[in-house]
Motif scaffolding. Structure first.
Motif, PDB file in Angstrom:
ATOM      1  N   LEU A   8      -5.891  42.937  -3.112  1.00  0.00           N
ATOM      2  CA  LEU A   8      -5.543  44.405  -3.154  1.00  0.00           C
ATOM      3  C   LEU A   8      -4.715  44.509  -4.419  1.00  0.00           C
ATOM      4  N   GLN A   9      -3.797  43.605  -4.322  1.00  0.00           N
ATOM      5  CA  GLN A   9      -2.580  44.098  -5.479  1.00  0.00           C
ATOM      6  C   GLN A   9      -3.328  43.992  -6.800  1.00  0.00           C
ATOM      7  N   ALA A  10      -4.091  42.886  -7.169  1.00  0.00           N
ATOM      8  CA  ALA A  10      -4.804  42.882  -8.542  1.00  0.00           C
ATOM      9  C   ALA A  10      -5.445  44.050  -8.662  1.00  0.00           C
ATOM     10  N   GLY A  11      -6.520  44.348  -7.946  1.00  0.00           N
ATOM     11  CA  GLY A  11      -7.249  45.512  -7.905  1.00  0.00           C
ATOM     12  C   GLY A  11      -6.519  46.692  -8.227  1.00  0.00           C
ATOM     13  N   MET A  12      -5.681  46.984  -7.554  1.00  0.00           N
ATOM     14  CA  MET A  12      -5.000  48.296  -7.773  1.00  0.00           C
ATOM     15  C   MET A  12      -4.051  48.340  -8.913  1.00  0.00           C
ATOM     16  N   VAL A  49     -13.535  44.816  -2.484  1.00  0.00           N
ATOM     17  CA  VAL A  49     -14.429  44.956  -1.242  1.00  0.00           C
ATOM     18  C   VAL A  49     -14.816  43.392  -0.783  1.00  0.00           C
ATOM     19  N   ALA A  50     -15.004  42.765  -1.964  1.00  0.00           N
ATOM     20  CA  ALA A  50     -15.592  41.313  -1.371  1.00  0.00           C
ATOM     21  C   ALA A  50     -14.304  40.529  -0.917  1.00  0.00           C
ATOM     22  N   ASN A  51     -13.353  40.781  -1.422  1.00  0.00           N
ATOM     23  CA  ASN A  51     -12.031  39.685  -1.418  1.00  0.00           C
ATOM     24  C   ASN A  51     -10.916  40.226  -0.328  1.00  0.00           C
ATOM     25  N   CYS A  52     -10.619  41.658   0.018  1.00  0.00           N
ATOM     26  CA  CYS A  52      -9.539  42.098   0.683  1.00  0.00           C
ATOM     27  C   CYS A  52      -9.539  41.840   2.285  1.00  0.00           C
ATOM     28  N   LYS A  53      -8.695  41.285   2.834  1.00  0.00           N
ATOM     29  CA  LYS A  53      -8.687  41.039   4.077  1.00  0.00           C
ATOM     30  C   LYS A  53      -7.681  41.702   4.883  1.00  0.00           C
TER      31      LYS A  53
END
Length: 159
Positions: free
Chosen positions: A56-60, A98-102
């Motif tokens: 999430l942090q990297a994606g944002m 979508v694939a990796n956030c938990k």
């Protein structure tokens, strides 16, 4: 270029389908709220910010960089190739999240409300119709993110 466009559209369609699945699976008590996720309603800031994870942090951060690029594009400072690169960065960031956030279900639903703004902006940019009307909701989503999610490094400069 056409294959990249098809892949980008496919990625967004996949992301849309993945976003719809949790909403469809929610109980009837949450149905009305889930049915309106991603619309123009402002996401609610929780009393306590939700935990984040590395994806999430990297994606944002990638979404923030791409939005900054699209801001420069909207001002006429960048060309269409740079716009397309920003759109690809948005697509990749969303696909990875979508694939990796938990996340917990409530946090996940809130995140989807934010990501919808980037999906809409990327779609407009892809269609060559990007303007302030699409940029502003993306910037607002970026401003809401640290209010909704506990990301201690959000305000720190990139390494």
């Amino acid at each position: 270029m056409l294959s990249r466009t098809i892949l980008s559209v496919s990625a967004l369609a996949l992301a849309g389908a993945l976003f719809a699945a949790p909403a469809a699976a929610q109980s009837a008590a949450h149905h009305d709220h889930a049915a309106h996720a991603g619309h123009d309603a402002k996401p609610q800031v929780p009393a306590q910010r939700w935990a984040t994870d590395a994806p999430l942090q990297a994606g944002m951060r990638n979404l923030r960089e791409a939005t900054e690029t699209l801001n420069h594009y909207e001002m006429g400072h960048l060309d269409d190739v740079q716009r397309d690169n920003a759109v690809e960065k948005i697509d990749a960031a969303i696909k990875d999240m979508v694939a990796n956030c938990k996340l917990k279900p409530e946090a996940d639903a809130a995140l989807h409300g934010l990501l919808a703004k980037f999906i809409a902006g990327a779609g407009a940019a892809r269609a060559g119709k990007f303007s302030k009307a699409e940029l502003v909701p993306m910037q607002e989503a970026l401003a809401l993110y640290p209010q909704m999610f506990d990301d201690h490094d959000w305000g720190k400069p990139a390494h």
